[in-house]
Design a protein around this motif. Sequence first.
Motif, mmCIF file in Angstrom:
data_model
loop_
_atom_site.group_PDB
_atom_site.id
_atom_site.type_symbol
_atom_site.label_atom_id
_atom_site.label_comp_id
_atom_site.label_asym_id
_atom_site.label_seq_id
_atom_site.Cartn_x
_atom_site.Cartn_y
_atom_site.Cartn_z
ATOM 1 N N PHE A 1 -51.508 0.415 41.742
ATOM 2 C CA PHE A 1 -51.436 -0.415 42.942
ATOM 3 C C PHE A 1 -52.805 -0.318 43.600
ATOM 4 O O PHE A 1 -53.133 0.692 44.238
ATOM 5 C CB PHE A 1 -50.347 0.072 43.904
ATOM 6 N N ARG A 2 -53.595 -1.341 43.403
ATOM 7 C CA ARG A 2 -54.972 -1.220 43.838
ATOM 8 C C ARG A 2 -55.536 -2.560 44.273
ATOM 9 O O ARG A 2 -54.977 -3.633 44.013
ATOM 10 C CB ARG A 2 -55.826 -0.646 42.709
ATOM 11 N N PHE A 3 -56.649 -2.451 44.960
ATOM 12 C CA PHE A 3 -57.374 -3.625 45.427
ATOM 13 C C PHE A 3 -57.994 -4.346 44.240
ATOM 14 O O PHE A 3 -58.575 -3.736 43.351
ATOM 15 C CB PHE A 3 -58.454 -3.199 46.414
ATOM 16 N N LEU A 4 -57.829 -5.659 44.207
ATOM 17 C CA LEU A 4 -58.366 -6.489 43.127
ATOM 18 C C LEU A 4 -59.422 -7.417 43.704
ATOM 19 O O LEU A 4 -59.099 -8.424 44.355
ATOM 20 C CB LEU A 4 -57.253 -7.300 42.469
ATOM 21 N N CYS B 1 -49.334 -10.041 41.662
ATOM 22 C CA CYS B 1 -50.557 -10.104 42.470
ATOM 23 C C CYS B 1 -50.254 -10.865 43.761
ATOM 24 O O CYS B 1 -49.479 -11.819 43.747
ATOM 25 C CB CYS B 1 -51.692 -10.816 41.719
ATOM 26 N N TRP B 2 -50.854 -10.471 44.822
ATOM 27 C CA TRP B 2 -50.681 -11.181 46.091
ATOM 28 C C TRP B 2 -51.898 -10.938 46.971
ATOM 29 O O TRP B 2 -52.718 -10.062 46.724
ATOM 30 C CB TRP B 2 -49.401 -10.763 46.802
ATOM 31 N N THR B 3 -51.979 -11.729 48.012
ATOM 32 C CA THR B 3 -53.108 -11.679 48.945
ATOM 33 C C THR B 3 -52.608 -11.272 50.315
ATOM 34 O O THR B 3 -51.604 -11.806 50.797
ATOM 35 C CB THR B 3 -53.814 -13.046 49.030
ATOM 36 N N SER B 4 -53.309 -10.337 50.938
ATOM 37 C CA SER B 4 -52.914 -9.862 52.248
ATOM 38 C C SER B 4 -53.340 -10.854 53.318
ATOM 39 O O SER B 4 -53.989 -11.868 53.041
ATOM 40 C CB SER B 4 -53.542 -8.494 52.528
ATOM 41 N N THR C 1 -44.629 -8.928 31.709
ATOM 42 C CA THR C 1 -44.001 -9.978 32.517
ATOM 43 C C THR C 1 -44.840 -10.216 33.752
ATOM 44 O O THR C 1 -45.114 -9.277 34.519
ATOM 45 C CB THR C 1 -42.572 -9.580 32.929
ATOM 46 N N LEU C 2 -45.246 -11.502 33.940
ATOM 47 C CA LEU C 2 -46.100 -11.874 35.067
ATOM 48 C C LEU C 2 -45.409 -12.935 35.910
ATOM 49 O O LEU C 2 -44.351 -13.450 35.548
ATOM 50 C CB LEU C 2 -47.440 -12.414 34.555
ATOM 51 N N ASP C 3 -46.013 -13.255 37.039
ATOM 52 C CA ASP C 3 -45.467 -14.331 37.861
ATOM 53 C C ASP C 3 -45.977 -15.677 37.346
ATOM 54 O O ASP C 3 -46.634 -15.755 36.304
ATOM 55 C CB ASP C 3 -45.802 -14.120 39.340
ATOM 56 N N ASN C 4 -45.704 -16.740 38.094
ATOM 57 C CA ASN C 4 -45.961 -18.096 37.608
ATOM 58 C C ASN C 4 -47.306 -18.642 38.061
ATOM 59 O O ASN C 4 -47.494 -19.854 38.120
ATOM 60 C CB ASN C 4 -44.840 -19.023 38.079
ATOM 61 N N ALA C 5 -48.252 -17.771 38.406
ATOM 62 C CA ALA C 5 -49.568 -18.249 38.823
ATOM 63 C C ALA C 5 -50.295 -18.888 37.645
ATOM 64 O O ALA C 5 -50.143 -18.478 36.495
ATOM 65 C CB ALA C 5 -50.381 -17.090 39.382
#
Length: 285
Positions: A212-215, A182-185, A245-249
């Motif tokens: 791949f979609r808007f959250l 997940c990331w923010t534009s 597998t996810l990131d470390n958020a």
Amino acid sequence: MDSKKKTSNASSLTKPSTNFKCQRKLTSNVWENFEFLDVPDAQGNLLCKCKKCGQRYNAESRQGTGNLKRHIKKCKKRTFKDVGQLILDSSSFGSMMNRIPAIDCDVFREMLSIAVVKHDLPFQFAEYSGIRKCFSYINPEVKLVSRNTLKADVLKMFKREKEKLRDELNAIRGRISLTSDCWTSITTDGYMSFTAHFVDNQWVLQKRILNFRFLPPPHTGVHMSDHVYDLLKDWGIHKKIMCITLDNASSNDVFADVIKNELDLICGGDYFHVRCCAHILNLIV
């Protein structure tokens, strides 16, 4: 003037009669390429032959001129062709119009949709005047589409490919692993992507982007788990997941606890939640 002259020449020809009846005037231009023979065949039928190759045909009126016309088109010794007739008669064999290969409009629209997706082109690409002139030059019979039609074709192609991928995922015998990020534009819009990793029935490792979609906010663990579970149910693989597998958020801790209770996972308990090593190493450095 030329057409009248040709008609008058054809009309001046007469068919010889074997029984001394009134001779008929020949009006078809096909007789300009044939000449009559003085000797009939064994059945007494009038014969004619091609002026170029000498091929003989029955010249009786009841036979018509269809076979004579077909011979003119395929006669190997004919070197002269009326260009004006070729242009006007677009349906005849060997015409200039038929030298342009036939085009399948459905295939053309499919290839145009693939090009737009592959090269990240705008839908308005189909309405560019230069592109339209180029397509028309290649084949004047091509059916050009608008940007709205192109958009509809791309959506149809997406739905068709999605169904094919769903069938492929449901056909595999093993489990599926997922990776997500997940990331923010720059405009503070949140996005989420999901990629499926699996071994197909030929034992080849495959990976496919599922989402791949808007959250929309809030980006909490509960909200993310609901979003992911609906996504997996839509693909029909919610009971075939092995691990995620996810990131470390920090929100992923709650997400992992919620989602593992909703899915039929092989790896449960503490083995399910594995920290992203890359993020941990970056923090240590």
